[in-house]
Design a protein around this motif. Sequence first.
Motif, PDB file in Angstrom:
ATOM      1  N   TYR A   1      11.123  -8.342  -8.244  1.00 46.00           N
ATOM      2  CA  TYR A   1      11.897  -7.299  -7.543  1.00 46.00           C
ATOM      3  C   TYR A   1      11.165  -5.968  -7.441  1.00 46.00           C
ATOM      4  O   TYR A   1      11.767  -4.903  -7.504  1.00 46.00           O
ATOM      5  N   ASN A   2       9.856  -5.990  -7.246  1.00 35.10           N
ATOM      6  CA  ASN A   2       9.054  -4.765  -7.205  1.00 35.10           C
ATOM      7  C   ASN A   2       8.734  -4.342  -5.771  1.00 35.10           C
ATOM      8  O   ASN A   2       7.584  -4.306  -5.369  1.00 35.10           O
ATOM      9  N   VAL A   3       9.720  -3.993  -4.999  1.00 37.31           N
ATOM     10  CA  VAL A   3       9.464  -3.525  -3.635  1.00 37.31           C
ATOM     11  C   VAL A   3       9.641  -2.015  -3.507  1.00 37.31           C
ATOM     12  O   VAL A   3       9.507  -1.471  -2.431  1.00 37.31           O
TER      13      VAL A   3
ATOM     14  N   LEU B   1       7.585  -1.396   4.304  1.00 41.64           N
ATOM     15  CA  LEU B   1       6.434  -1.611   3.438  1.00 41.64           C
ATOM     16  C   LEU B   1       5.172  -1.701   4.272  1.00 41.64           C
ATOM     17  O   LEU B   1       5.128  -2.453   5.249  1.00 41.64           O
ATOM     18  N   THR B   2       4.160  -0.929   3.915  1.00 42.18           N
ATOM     19  CA  THR B   2       2.846  -1.087   4.519  1.00 42.18           C
ATOM     20  C   THR B   2       2.073  -2.019   3.610  1.00 42.18           C
ATOM     21  O   THR B   2       1.858  -1.731   2.437  1.00 42.18           O
ATOM     22  N   ILE B   3       1.680  -3.170   4.165  1.00 38.71           N
ATOM     23  CA  ILE B   3       1.057  -4.231   3.384  1.00 38.71           C
ATOM     24  C   ILE B   3      -0.389  -4.389   3.815  1.00 38.71           C
ATOM     25  O   ILE B   3      -0.703  -4.341   5.000  1.00 38.71           O
ATOM     26  N   GLY B   4      -1.247  -4.596   2.826  1.00 42.49           N
ATOM     27  CA  GLY B   4      -2.671  -4.807   3.087  1.00 42.49           C
ATOM     28  C   GLY B   4      -2.971  -6.262   3.415  1.00 42.49           C
ATOM     29  O   GLY B   4      -2.071  -7.076   3.589  1.00 42.49           O
ATOM     30  N   PRO B   5      -4.262  -6.587   3.506  1.00 46.64           N
ATOM     31  CA  PRO B   5      -4.674  -7.943   3.863  1.00 46.64           C
ATOM     32  C   PRO B   5      -4.121  -8.970   2.877  1.00 46.64           C
ATOM     33  O   PRO B   5      -3.897  -8.632   1.729  1.00 46.64           O
ATOM     34  N   PRO B   6      -3.906 -10.186   3.277  1.00 47.96           N
ATOM     35  CA  PRO B   6      -4.319 -10.842   4.507  1.00 47.96           C
ATOM     36  C   PRO B   6      -3.383 -10.630   5.695  1.00 47.96           C
ATOM     37  O   PRO B   6      -3.752 -10.933   6.822  1.00 47.96           O
ATOM     38  N   SER B   7      -2.167 -10.142   5.487  1.00 54.29           N
ATOM     39  CA  SER B   7      -1.210  -9.915   6.587  1.00 54.29           C
ATOM     40  C   SER B   7      -0.962  -8.430   6.749  1.00 54.29           C
ATOM     41  O   SER B   7       0.157  -7.951   6.591  1.00 54.29           O
TER      42      SER B   7
ATOM     43  N   LEU C   1       0.822  -1.214   0.000  1.00 52.57           N
ATOM     44  CA  LEU C   1       0.000   0.000   0.000  1.00 52.57           C
ATOM     45  C   LEU C   1       0.850   1.255   0.000  1.00 52.57           C
ATOM     46  O   LEU C   1       0.483   2.261  -0.608  1.00 52.57           O
ATOM     47  N   SER C   2       1.974   1.225   0.733  1.00 53.74           N
ATOM     48  CA  SER C   2       2.884   2.379   0.730  1.00 53.74           C
ATOM     49  C   SER C   2       4.303   1.914   1.006  1.00 53.74           C
ATOM     50  O   SER C   2       4.518   0.840   1.555  1.00 53.74           O
ATOM     51  N   VAL C   3       5.255   2.756   0.606  1.00 49.92           N
ATOM     52  CA  VAL C   3       6.679   2.454   0.738  1.00 49.92           C
ATOM     53  C   VAL C   3       7.356   3.632   1.416  1.00 49.92           C
ATOM     54  O   VAL C   3       7.126   4.781   1.042  1.00 49.92           O
TER      55      VAL C   3
ATOM     56  N   THR D   1       8.135  -1.766  13.623  1.00 51.96           N
ATOM     57  CA  THR D   1       7.281  -2.365  12.608  1.00 51.96           C
ATOM     58  C   THR D   1       6.658  -3.652  13.136  1.00 51.96           C
ATOM     59  O   THR D   1       7.097  -4.206  14.139  1.00 51.96           O
ATOM     60  N   THR D   2       5.634  -4.117  12.429  1.00 52.53           N
ATOM     61  CA  THR D   2       4.947  -5.351  12.800  1.00 52.53           C
ATOM     62  C   THR D   2       5.863  -6.557  12.639  1.00 52.53           C
ATOM     63  O   THR D   2       5.835  -7.485  13.430  1.00 52.53           O
ATOM     64  N   GLY D   3       6.678  -6.565  11.592  1.00 52.28           N
ATOM     65  CA  GLY D   3       7.548  -7.700  11.322  1.00 52.28           C
ATOM     66  C   GLY D   3       8.628  -7.342  10.320  1.00 52.28           C
ATOM     67  O   GLY D   3       8.770  -6.189   9.921  1.00 52.28           O
ATOM     68  N   PHE D   4       9.383  -8.356   9.910  1.00 55.44           N
ATOM     69  CA  PHE D   4      10.441  -8.163   8.929  1.00 55.44           C
ATOM     70  C   PHE D   4      10.492  -9.392   8.029  1.00 55.44           C
ATOM     71  O   PHE D   4      10.061 -10.477   8.401  1.00 55.44           O
ATOM     72  N   PHE D   5      11.003  -9.203   6.828  1.00 57.63           N
ATOM     73  CA  PHE D   5      11.145 -10.293   5.870  1.00 57.63           C
ATOM     74  C   PHE D   5      12.571 -10.839   5.914  1.00 57.63           C
ATOM     75  O   PHE D   5      13.525 -10.080   6.026  1.00 57.63           O
TER      76      PHE D   5
END
Length: 122
Positions: free
Chosen positions: A76-78, A54-60, A43-45, A110-114
């Motif tokens: 590679y689209n981050v 990264l702000t990510i929408g549902p499901p996580s 949703l946003s970077v 942040t909520t988490g990390f990759f």
Amino acid sequence: MLSKNNLKNNIFALIFAVFLIFAVWGVKKTESQSLTAFGGKILSVQYCCNGIMLTIGPPSAGTYMYYWATKLYANYNVFEPGPYVLGRGGKGGFCSNLYNYPPCFRITSTTGFFTMMGTSGI
């Protein structure tokens, strides 16, 4: 009757079998099994000193850190909103904000990390 060589071989085999049993018993989970899967639409970077938040929408839904050392697969689209991401990571994380004065001193949690992730096409 057992000869000395056969007795030594049998004792060695018994010790080796006991060692294997205890070695297998202590097997721990691998990294990919112990991590959580995350995914959703970007949703946003926000660029940070230590990576990209990264702000990510549902499901996580939530904010997740893509650290510069994270393994990146697929398209590679981050770097912009729109694509979908899917990956594994852990809970927690932080972004050292780049656009504050002085840079990198303000920290956002942040909520988490990759630890690994892939993205869809645009």
